[in-house]
Scaffold this motif. Structure first.
Motif, PDB file in Angstrom:
ATOM      1  N   HIS A   1      44.751  55.161  25.419  1.00 24.61           N
ATOM      2  CA  HIS A   1      44.375  54.556  26.698  1.00 24.61           C
ATOM      3  C   HIS A   1      44.332  53.033  26.612  1.00 24.61           C
ATOM      4  O   HIS A   1      44.635  52.346  27.588  1.00 24.61           O
ATOM      5  CB  HIS A   1      43.039  55.124  27.188  1.00 24.61           C
ATOM      6  N   ILE A   2      44.025  52.493  25.462  1.00 23.24           N
ATOM      7  CA  ILE A   2      43.991  51.032  25.298  1.00 23.24           C
ATOM      8  C   ILE A   2      45.409  50.467  25.342  1.00 23.24           C
ATOM      9  O   ILE A   2      45.656  49.424  25.957  1.00 23.24           O
ATOM     10  CB  ILE A   2      43.269  50.651  23.997  1.00 23.24           C
ATOM     11  N   THR A   3      46.337  51.160  24.720  1.00 21.27           N
ATOM     12  CA  THR A   3      47.741  50.736  24.752  1.00 21.27           C
ATOM     13  C   THR A   3      48.211  50.598  26.190  1.00 21.27           C
ATOM     14  O   THR A   3      48.829  49.586  26.570  1.00 21.27           O
ATOM     15  CB  THR A   3      48.642  51.771  24.043  1.00 21.27           C
ATOM     16  N   PHE A   4      47.900  51.608  27.004  1.00 17.52           N
ATOM     17  CA  PHE A   4      48.387  51.594  28.386  1.00 17.52           C
ATOM     18  C   PHE A   4      47.674  50.557  29.243  1.00 17.52           C
ATOM     19  O   PHE A   4      48.255  50.058  30.206  1.00 17.52           O
ATOM     20  CB  PHE A   4      48.316  52.998  28.993  1.00 17.52           C
ATOM     21  N   THR A   5      46.450  50.197  28.897  1.00 17.60           N
ATOM     22  CA  THR A   5      45.795  49.093  29.609  1.00 17.60           C
ATOM     23  C   THR A   5      46.593  47.810  29.393  1.00 17.60           C
ATOM     24  O   THR A   5      46.856  47.068  30.342  1.00 17.60           O
ATOM     25  CB  THR A   5      44.340  48.920  29.151  1.00 17.60           C
ATOM     26  N   GLY A   6      47.014  47.564  28.163  1.00 26.27           N
ATOM     27  CA  GLY A   6      47.838  46.386  27.870  1.00 26.27           C
ATOM     28  C   GLY A   6      49.182  46.430  28.554  1.00 26.27           C
ATOM     29  O   GLY A   6      49.644  45.437  29.126  1.00 26.27           O
ATOM     30  N   VAL A   7      49.827  47.578  28.537  1.00 26.46           N
ATOM     31  CA  VAL A   7      51.152  47.729  29.157  1.00 26.46           C
ATOM     32  C   VAL A   7      51.060  47.536  30.672  1.00 26.46           C
ATOM     33  O   VAL A   7      51.867  46.807  31.267  1.00 26.46           O
ATOM     34  CB  VAL A   7      51.753  49.111  28.803  1.00 26.46           C
ATOM     35  N   LEU A   8      50.076  48.169  31.295  1.00 28.78           N
ATOM     36  CA  LEU A   8      49.924  48.030  32.754  1.00 28.78           C
ATOM     37  C   LEU A   8      49.538  46.611  33.139  1.00 28.78           C
ATOM     38  O   LEU A   8      49.990  46.092  34.164  1.00 28.78           O
ATOM     39  CB  LEU A   8      48.900  49.035  33.278  1.00 28.78           C
ATOM     40  N   SER A   9      48.723  45.964  32.319  1.00 27.66           N
ATOM     41  CA  SER A   9      48.367  44.570  32.571  1.00 27.66           C
ATOM     42  C   SER A   9      49.601  43.676  32.480  1.00 27.66           C
ATOM     43  O   SER A   9      49.796  42.777  33.303  1.00 27.66           O
ATOM     44  CB  SER A   9      47.305  44.123  31.560  1.00 27.66           C
ATOM     45  N   ALA A  10      50.445  43.938  31.494  1.00 25.79           N
ATOM     46  CA  ALA A  10      51.690  43.166  31.357  1.00 25.79           C
ATOM     47  C   ALA A  10      52.568  43.342  32.590  1.00 25.79           C
ATOM     48  O   ALA A  10      53.120  42.367  33.120  1.00 25.79           O
ATOM     49  CB  ALA A  10      52.443  43.608  30.100  1.00 25.79           C
ATOM     50  N   CYS A  11      52.685  44.572  33.063  1.00 22.63           N
ATOM     51  CA  CYS A  11      53.479  44.829  34.275  1.00 22.63           C
ATOM     52  C   CYS A  11      52.892  44.075  35.465  1.00 22.63           C
ATOM     53  O   CYS A  11      53.628  43.496  36.279  1.00 22.63           O
ATOM     54  CB  CYS A  11      53.529  46.319  34.578  1.00 22.63           C
ATOM     55  N   SER A  12      51.581  44.068  35.558  1.00 20.06           N
ATOM     56  CA  SER A  12      50.924  43.384  36.661  1.00 20.06           C
ATOM     57  C   SER A  12      51.207  41.885  36.638  1.00 20.06           C
ATOM     58  O   SER A  12      51.558  41.295  37.660  1.00 20.06           O
ATOM     59  CB  SER A  12      49.411  43.634  36.607  1.00 20.06           C
ATOM     60  N   HIS A  13      51.066  41.275  35.473  1.00 16.49           N
ATOM     61  CA  HIS A  13      51.281  39.828  35.371  1.00 16.49           C
ATOM     62  C   HIS A  13      52.726  39.430  35.634  1.00 16.49           C
ATOM     63  O   HIS A  13      52.994  38.305  36.039  1.00 16.49           O
ATOM     64  CB  HIS A  13      50.839  39.312  34.010  1.00 16.49           C
ATOM     65  N   MET A  14      53.648  40.379  35.429  1.00 11.20           N
ATOM     66  CA  MET A  14      55.061  40.078  35.665  1.00 11.20           C
ATOM     67  C   MET A  14      55.535  40.546  37.030  1.00 11.20           C
ATOM     68  O   MET A  14      56.682  40.323  37.397  1.00 11.20           O
ATOM     69  CB  MET A  14      55.926  40.724  34.580  1.00 11.20           C
ATOM     70  N   GLY A  15      54.678  41.259  37.765  1.00  9.97           N
ATOM     71  CA  GLY A  15      55.066  41.758  39.079  1.00  9.97           C
ATOM     72  C   GLY A  15      56.036  42.915  39.030  1.00  9.97           C
ATOM     73  O   GLY A  15      56.822  43.121  39.949  1.00  9.97           O
ATOM     74  N   LEU A  16      55.984  43.696  37.955  1.00 14.57           N
ATOM     75  CA  LEU A  16      56.905  44.819  37.781  1.00 14.57           C
ATOM     76  C   LEU A  16      56.292  46.088  38.373  1.00 14.57           C
ATOM     77  O   LEU A  16      55.765  46.941  37.651  1.00 14.57           O
ATOM     78  CB  LEU A  16      57.226  45.011  36.303  1.00 14.57           C
ATOM     79  N   LEU A  17      56.362  46.197  39.674  1.00 11.86           N
ATOM     80  CA  LEU A  17      55.720  47.294  40.383  1.00 11.86           C
ATOM     81  C   LEU A  17      56.300  48.653  39.988  1.00 11.86           C
ATOM     82  O   LEU A  17      55.560  49.572  39.620  1.00 11.86           O
ATOM     83  CB  LEU A  17      55.830  47.088  41.897  1.00 11.86           C
ATOM     84  N   ASP A  18      57.605  48.800  40.048  1.00 11.32           N
ATOM     85  CA  ASP A  18      58.227  50.084  39.729  1.00 11.32           C
ATOM     86  C   ASP A  18      57.968  50.484  38.276  1.00 11.32           C
ATOM     87  O   ASP A  18      57.646  51.635  37.983  1.00 11.32           O
ATOM     88  CB  ASP A  18      59.735  50.049  39.999  1.00 11.32           C
ATOM     89  N   GLU A  19      58.098  49.518  37.371  1.00 18.03           N
ATOM     90  CA  GLU A  19      57.875  49.801  35.962  1.00 18.03           C
ATOM     91  C   GLU A  19      56.416  50.183  35.706  1.00 18.03           C
ATOM     92  O   GLU A  19      56.129  51.111  34.943  1.00 18.03           O
ATOM     93  CB  GLU A  19      58.253  48.594  35.097  1.00 18.03           C
TER      94      GLU A  19
END
Length: 124
Positions: free
Chosen positions: A52-70
């Protein structure tokens, strides 16, 4: 610096999940989303199971880059393939991603569908 952290990471002979999570999260916090996602893919290739910690980082990265679909794909992958039930931090990342993408009504609907009462973490 994040560059020094990567050098240390690269020199670890046997990386454990904590080292992967720290590096992915560090990249995400420094706005280096591409690097965070590339590292996640490398982690998967090395057969390290994300948590779950890994995915918090991954989702945060997507958020900061504006990668909605990803971001949506990673959220779905986390739940449907890896079998991790989302916690509040995952929902907060998705709400942030939707909000940054201008999808405010979708974000509100996402909050309403959460299986628990949202706290201030989600509304920030």
């Amino acid at each position: 610096s994040i560059e020094h952290a990567r050098q240390v990471f690269d020199n670890i002979s046997e990386r454990d999940l904590v080292s992967w999570n720290v590096m992915i999260g560090g990249y995400a916090q420094h706005g280096l989303g591409v690097e965070a996602l590339e590292l996640f893919l490398q982690m998967e290739q090395e057969c390290v199971k994300p948590d779950h910690i890994t995915f918090t980082g991954v989702l945060s990265a997507c958020s900061h880059m504006g990668l909605l679909d990803e971001g949506q794909c990673f959220f779905d992958f986390m739940v449907q393939v890896v079998g991790i039930m989302p916690v509040e931090e995952h929902y907060a990342c998705m709400v942030d991603l939707l909000g940054r993408s201008g999808c405010l009504e979708v974000a509100e609907g996402f909050i309403k569908k959460m299986p628990f009462e949202p706290t201030a973490v989600v509304w920030m």
